[in-house]
Every structure is written in C-alpha cells, then in structure tokens.
Design a protein around this motif. Structure first.
Motif: not given
Ligand code: GAP
Length: 445
Positions: A155-159, A189-191, A196-199, A254-256, A272-276, A278-280, A315-320
């Motif tokens: 669900p995130e690339t960070a791990q 699996n967003e509910i 469009f390509i936002f979520r 939960h991590y921030a 939001e389309f990007e987040g900064i 502090n995950r400690t 950052a989300g590449a699609d949201r950007t």
């Molecule tokens: N690793 C931290 C993390 O994943 P997040 O705020 O859940 O944080 C980061 O997601 C970014 O990923 C968001 O700002 C957004 O740009 C993109 N993103 C998250 N969920 C998305 C979704 N369902 N569809 C498109 N982009 C999404």
C-alpha cells in the motif's frame, strides 16, 4: 482564463479525446477507479517522474535510488502496522450489499437526526454497525490458496526502502544523513475512490526516506518541506494554488510525529497530493523487533549507536499529473473562436513540437518530413498533415505542445519555417537548419 465550471468533466473528456488517460477495461464497462495512461499521458507522467528522479537522486550526492518489489514478506506489513491499523470504518447495507464509509455524510445525517436509510437502495434499518475494513489487497503466493500463503500488494513503497536500508547503506557507503528514493506502484482498496485519477486503487508513488540522527529530525523536516515546495513551483504550478496543511493529532498516521500535506486547490476543493512526514524511528524499530535483525547505525566519529529517524517525502505520481493538468487547463476566445489549451511547462509537455506541412504538395511534405526526422532525434515530436492548419494547431493546443512548426511556400524558397508559440500565439520565422538550436534555447528558459 482558467474555467470555473465542470472543469473535471471537461478534463476527463479532453484526456480521453487526446489520449492522456482512458478508463481501464473500458470495452467491458470499465473497472472502478482504475485508469490507463494513453500515448500522451504516459509521456507526461514519465516526464514528471524523470524530473523528480533527477532532482532527488542524480542532483544529490546524499540520496540513492532503489526499485524494490511490490510483493514483500507478509511480516513486513505486521511490523509496519498496516495489518492492524490500515483500516477504514465501514457500514454495509444488508439489502443491496453496498458498502459505505462510516463518515459518509449521506449516512451520518445531521446531529440529533441520524439518517439510517441506505443512500443507494433507500431501505430503512438495513445498515450494519461500523466494522473495520483493511485497505490492503491480498493475494496468494504459490499454488495453494491458504492463509499461510497470503501476501499483500504493497500500500506504500516506503516499506521496500526500510527493509533495504542496511543493504543500501553498506553497498553505497553512505553515511547518515542520507536518503533512499523510489518510484513505484502502490495499491489500496479505497472505498470511496473517485475524482478521476485523484484517488484510485492502483497508483504510483514517488517516495524518499531520509535517515537522520535523532534530534536533527526537525531541521531536516523543514529542509525537505522547502525543497519539495521549490520543486513543485518549478513544475510551473501557480503558487497561489498551493499550500501546506499541517496534520492535526486526529489526522496523523500511526507512524507519524508530524506531517505536512502539500495541497492543491482542485475544482473539488483543497486536497493533498504530497506529504512530508516525520516518521521518527517507528518503522526501523519495528522492523528490528519483528525481523530480529539489528538496524542500528554506528556513528564512527562519536561512537554512538542509534536507530535513525526518518523524514519522508511522499508524492503521488498520478495526483501530481492531475495537478499539472488541472493547473494547465485554460479556455479562451481567439478571433471569435473558443480555444482549449493545456499550458503545460515545456519540460514536462508530452510533445515538445509538432511539424505541419501547410499543404500536401509543392515540395512542402518532403521538407516537413526532413525537418521532423531531424527534430525527433532531440525531442518527442509529432507530424500532422491532416485537416486545416487551424484544426491542427487546436489539436496540439489541447495536447499542450509548446511549439508548432509550419512549412509553407516560403519555406521551400528560402529554407525558413514559422514557429508558433502555444501560449502567446505569436509566430516567428526561423531558418530550418537553426531550428533544433532555437528550440533548445526556448525549452531551457
Ligand atoms: N508512505 C507514506 C504514504 O503513503 P499517504 O499520504 O498515504 O502517505 C502519499 O500517500 C501520497 O500518495 C498521497 O499524497 C497521494 O499523492 C498518493 N496517494 C495515496 N493514496 C492514493 C490513491 N488512492 N490514489 C492516488 N494517489 C494516492
């Protein structure tokens, strides 16, 4: 002028018409909140990702790149907290089987007057109490479909970065502070997906985890907040449409320990389309605990051992991509006709130039082809000899192509061509053999 009404509908329609984005599996009726990038969209998104990679990896000595697999050991997601905590509260309608977020305003109703009616089928008293629903997609690895074989789509690339932290540290001989960057797909699996390509349920993230000494995390957090905003401004997005939003205690993941969203004012509001973040040392500590592998860092200069803190830019590449498309979308009147134009920053525009023979005779197509073949060695260029020149210009305005090059009668006489600027509509004559140089200059500015 940026239009104020139905911008999203217009953009979705333009995206399909010009080949930026199509609905997934459209001939089968589509798949909910999954989208495909067409010939222009794939170039636009790729240009954004490449620009990010250049700024985060190539331009910096203290960040390394990584491309971790989507499938990971299932324990990763226990350690990260996603198995237990990456959930939304949902209610089901027992009658029509539709599912809603418990905070859906159609269900919540007004205080003192709760709506207990299903917003889809209208049945009364058929909604269940809220239940927690995990957003991770599950699948099975190997031939047997049993609990022991469950794996998740990340669900995130960070791990993927955290579990490779030691590998990268040791192989690259970096020292703290340093970062690891990665671009890749993530799945949720967003509910309540939409816009469009936002979520969407499958999307791409551009994430960077910066490992720092505990106690220096606040400084680095500030540093990365500024760097990221600078980068976004460099994409040409109108600054008045960008702002930071600091997470309240209730919003924090939960991590921030602290999180600042970068928001854009979309036609559907500030989002939001990007987040900064502090995950400690949450993630590395948990991976140390769950894997049994020491993830401490030894600072040779001071002989101190610590688990690094992490400042993440995510950052989300699609949201950007959506941000730059929405921001670039303009409608205007030109000589009594409506013009739709995507004023994309030339550096990320899918096509840099389009070449048009004015008519398909008198040596113009031959010269136009020669110019096209020369330009395409340097830039993604398009050749179009179909329809009136006005229509060809309009098509490229919608594609966001910064320069239109027309080969006319004079061109075959003196070797000059006209270059039309997408934004100012001004046309100037340039010698064909100086064209690549001229465009290079204009694209640099
Ligand atoms: N690793 C931290 C993390 O994943 P997040 O705020 O859940 O944080 C980061 O997601 C970014 O990923 C968001 O700002 C957004 O740009 C993109 N993103 C998250 N969920 C998305 C979704 N369902 N569809 C498109 N982009 C999404």
């Amino acid at each position: 002028m940026p239009p104020t009404d139905n911008v999203m509908d217009k953009l979705v329609s333009l995206a399909k018409r010009r080949g930026f984005v199509f609905q997934s599996s459209e001939i089968y009726g589509g798949l909910g909140s999954v989208w495909d990038y067409g010939p222009l969209g794939v170039e636009l998104k790729k240009n954004i990702k490449e620009r990010w990679w250049r700024a985060m990896v190539h331009d910096r000595e203290d960040i390394e790149g990584l491309d971790a697999a989507i499938l990971m050991h299932p324990k990763v997601w226990e350690a990260s907290g996603h198995v237990a905590g990456f959930t939304d509260p949902l209610v089901d309608c027992k009658h029509c089987k539709n599912r809603f977020r418990a905070d859906d305003p159609r269900i919540k109703g007004t205080p003192g007057e709760p709506t207990v009616q299903c917003p889809v089928c209208g049945s009364k008293g058929t909604l269940t109490a809220p239940r927690m629903f995990n957003l991770m997609f599950r699948t099975f690895m190997g031939p047997v479909e049993e609990a022991a074989a469950v794996v998740y789509l990340r669900p995130e690339t960070a791990q993927g970065i955290y579990v490779n932290y030691l590998n990268v540290l040791q192989s690259s001989r970096q020292k703290i502070p340093f970062g690891i960057a990665q671009i890749g797909k993530a799945f949720r699996n967003e509910i309540t997906p939409g816009n469009f390509i936002f979520r969407t349920r499958e999307f791409e993230q551009m994430e960077m985890q910066f490992f720092v000494k505990p106690g220096t995390d606040l400084e680095w957090f500030e540093f990365w907040r500024h760097e990221r905003m600078k980068w976004l401004a460099g994409l040409g997005v109108r600054p008045e449409k960008l702002r930071f939003h600091q997470h309240t205690k209730d919003e924090l993941a939960h991590y921030a320990k602290d999180a600042h969203d970068v928001q854009y004012e979309f036609p559907f509001g500030w989002q939001e389309f990007e987040g900064i973040h502090n995950r400690t040392n949450f993630d590395l500590s948990r991976h140390q605990e769950f894997s049994g592998k020491k993830l401490e860092y030894l600072d040779v200069a001071t002989n101190e051992r610590f688990i690094p803190y992490v400042v993440e830019t995510s950052a989300g590449a699609d949201r950007t991509t959506l941000v730059v498309m929405v921001d670039a979308y303009h409608e205007e009147e030109v000589e009594g006709e409506k013009r739709v134009v995507l004023r994309l920053h030339p550096a990320i525009a899918p096509l840099k130039a389009a070449v048009f023979p004015l008519v398909n005779k008198d040596g113009m197509p031959e010269l136009a082809r020669r110019i096209f073949d020369d330009l395409r060695k340097h830039y993604n260029t398009f050749y179009d000899d179909g329809g009136s020149i006005g229509r060809r210009y309009r098509r490229q305005d919608e594609a966001g192509t910064p320069f239109g090059i027309t080969i006319d009668g004079q061109s075959t006489q003196d070797g000059s061509v006209t270059v039309r600027d997408r934004d100012t509509l001004k046309q100037i004559r340039v010698a064909a053999d100086r064209l690549a140089e001229y465009l290079a200059e204009r694209l640099r500015s």
